[in-house]
Design a protein around this motif. Structure first.
Motif, mmCIF file in Angstrom:
data_model
loop_
_atom_site.group_PDB
_atom_site.id
_atom_site.type_symbol
_atom_site.label_atom_id
_atom_site.label_comp_id
_atom_site.label_asym_id
_atom_site.label_seq_id
_atom_site.Cartn_x
_atom_site.Cartn_y
_atom_site.Cartn_z
ATOM 1 N N THR A 5 35.033 54.363 68.626
ATOM 2 C CA THR A 5 35.413 54.108 67.233
ATOM 3 C C THR A 5 36.222 55.246 66.615
ATOM 4 N N SER A 6 36.382 56.343 67.340
ATOM 5 C CA SER A 6 37.235 57.434 66.848
ATOM 6 C C SER A 6 38.711 57.115 67.061
ATOM 7 N N MET A 7 38.978 56.055 67.824
ATOM 8 C CA MET A 7 40.357 55.661 68.126
ATOM 9 C C MET A 7 40.865 54.678 67.076
ATOM 10 N N PRO A 8 42.177 54.683 66.803
ATOM 11 C CA PRO A 8 42.721 53.691 65.884
ATOM 12 C C PRO A 8 42.474 52.290 66.436
ATOM 13 N N ASN A 9 42.261 51.346 65.562
ATOM 14 C CA ASN A 9 42.110 49.924 65.903
ATOM 15 C C ASN A 9 40.755 49.549 66.482
ATOM 16 N N ILE A 10 39.904 50.515 66.812
ATOM 17 C CA ILE A 10 38.632 50.210 67.465
ATOM 18 C C ILE A 10 37.495 50.345 66.458
ATOM 19 N N GLY A 11 36.989 49.195 66.036
ATOM 20 C CA GLY A 11 35.841 49.161 65.132
ATOM 21 C C GLY A 11 34.557 48.955 65.919
ATOM 22 N N LYS A 12 33.486 48.747 65.197
ATOM 23 C CA LYS A 12 32.175 48.599 65.839
ATOM 24 C C LYS A 12 32.127 47.396 66.776
ATOM 25 N N GLU A 13 32.713 46.269 66.357
ATOM 26 C CA GLU A 13 32.666 45.066 67.190
ATOM 27 C C GLU A 13 33.441 45.247 68.492
ATOM 28 N N MET A 14 34.655 45.777 68.400
ATOM 29 C CA MET A 14 35.452 46.005 69.613
ATOM 30 C C MET A 14 34.772 47.031 70.502
ATOM 31 N N ALA A 15 34.221 48.082 69.926
ATOM 32 C CA ALA A 15 33.516 49.096 70.712
ATOM 33 C C ALA A 15 32.340 48.472 71.451
ATOM 34 N N SER A 16 31.623 47.593 70.788
ATOM 35 C CA SER A 16 30.485 46.917 71.410
ATOM 36 C C SER A 16 30.951 46.052 72.584
ATOM 37 N N LYS A 17 32.046 45.324 72.399
ATOM 38 C CA LYS A 17 32.576 44.492 73.486
ATOM 39 C C LYS A 17 33.031 45.359 74.652
ATOM 40 N N LEU A 18 33.705 46.453 74.357
ATOM 41 C CA LEU A 18 34.153 47.352 75.417
ATOM 42 C C LEU A 18 32.962 47.927 76.186
ATOM 43 N N LYS A 19 31.938 48.307 75.472
ATOM 44 C CA LYS A 19 30.748 48.852 76.138
ATOM 45 C C LYS A 19 30.100 47.805 77.039
ATOM 46 N N SER A 20 30.188 46.535 76.641
ATOM 47 C CA SER A 20 29.592 45.468 77.456
ATOM 48 C C SER A 20 30.328 45.259 78.773
ATOM 49 N N VAL A 21 31.557 45.780 78.858
ATOM 50 C CA VAL A 21 32.310 45.700 80.114
ATOM 51 C C VAL A 21 32.478 47.091 80.735
ATOM 52 N N GLU A 22 31.528 47.968 80.390
ATOM 53 C CA GLU A 22 31.397 49.292 80.991
ATOM 54 C C GLU A 22 32.525 50.264 80.662
ATOM 55 N N ILE A 23 33.056 50.144 79.456
ATOM 56 C CA ILE A 23 34.008 51.128 78.924
ATOM 57 C C ILE A 23 33.306 51.727 77.713
ATOM 58 N N THR A 24 32.814 52.948 77.862
ATOM 59 C CA THR A 24 31.911 53.487 76.842
ATOM 60 C C THR A 24 32.477 54.641 76.019
ATOM 61 N N THR A 25 33.601 55.210 76.451
ATOM 62 C CA THR A 25 34.177 56.334 75.716
ATOM 63 C C THR A 25 35.685 56.157 75.568
ATOM 64 N N ALA A 26 36.254 56.893 74.633
ATOM 65 C CA ALA A 26 37.700 56.871 74.439
ATOM 66 C C ALA A 26 38.410 57.317 75.717
ATOM 67 N N GLU A 27 37.875 58.314 76.370
ATOM 68 C CA GLU A 27 38.480 58.812 77.595
ATOM 69 C C GLU A 27 38.499 57.745 78.692
ATOM 70 N N GLU A 28 37.426 56.969 78.787
ATOM 71 C CA GLU A 28 37.379 55.898 79.786
ATOM 72 C C GLU A 28 38.424 54.831 79.479
ATOM 73 N N LEU A 29 38.572 54.481 78.214
ATOM 74 C CA LEU A 29 39.577 53.485 77.841
ATOM 75 C C LEU A 29 40.973 53.982 78.193
ATOM 76 N N ILE A 30 41.251 55.214 77.889
ATOM 77 C CA ILE A 30 42.562 55.794 78.205
ATOM 78 C C ILE A 30 42.795 55.788 79.717
#
Length: 84
Positions: A5-30
């Motif tokens: 959620t520290s990234m632009p465009n990523i709110g709580k809902e998107m962060a939750s969805k990302l975590k559900s597919v094993e992307i848990t940090t900004a660094e992992e998404l990048i």
């Protein structure tokens, strides 16, 4: 490690969805990239659409998704359409 959620465009809902597919940090998404992250989301959440892909790419580029270049949007749209 930075929270998603520290990234632009990523709110709580998107962060939750990302975590559900094993992307848990900004660094992992990048590291994974917008296309792979979108693919994972699309496999789990059928309602995920092109705007979500733009959102992910914007987050990675540290900009609001509507500021993506037309070239980037076209490339992402082509990728998104290939998954249909």
């Amino acid at each position: 490690m930075k929270d998603l959620t520290s990234m632009p465009n990523i709110g709580k809902e998107m962060a939750s969805k990302l975590k559900s597919v094993e992307i848990t940090t900004a660094e992992e998404l990048i590291e994974i990239g917008a296309k792979e992250a979108f693919f994972r989301l699309k496999m789990k959440y059928l309602q995920v659409c092109l705007v979500h892909l733009y959102t992910l790419e914007g987050a990675i580029q540290n900009i609001e998704f509507h500021c993506l270049s037309e070239k980037t949007k076209a490339n992402l749209k082509e990728f998104g359409n290939s998954l249909k």
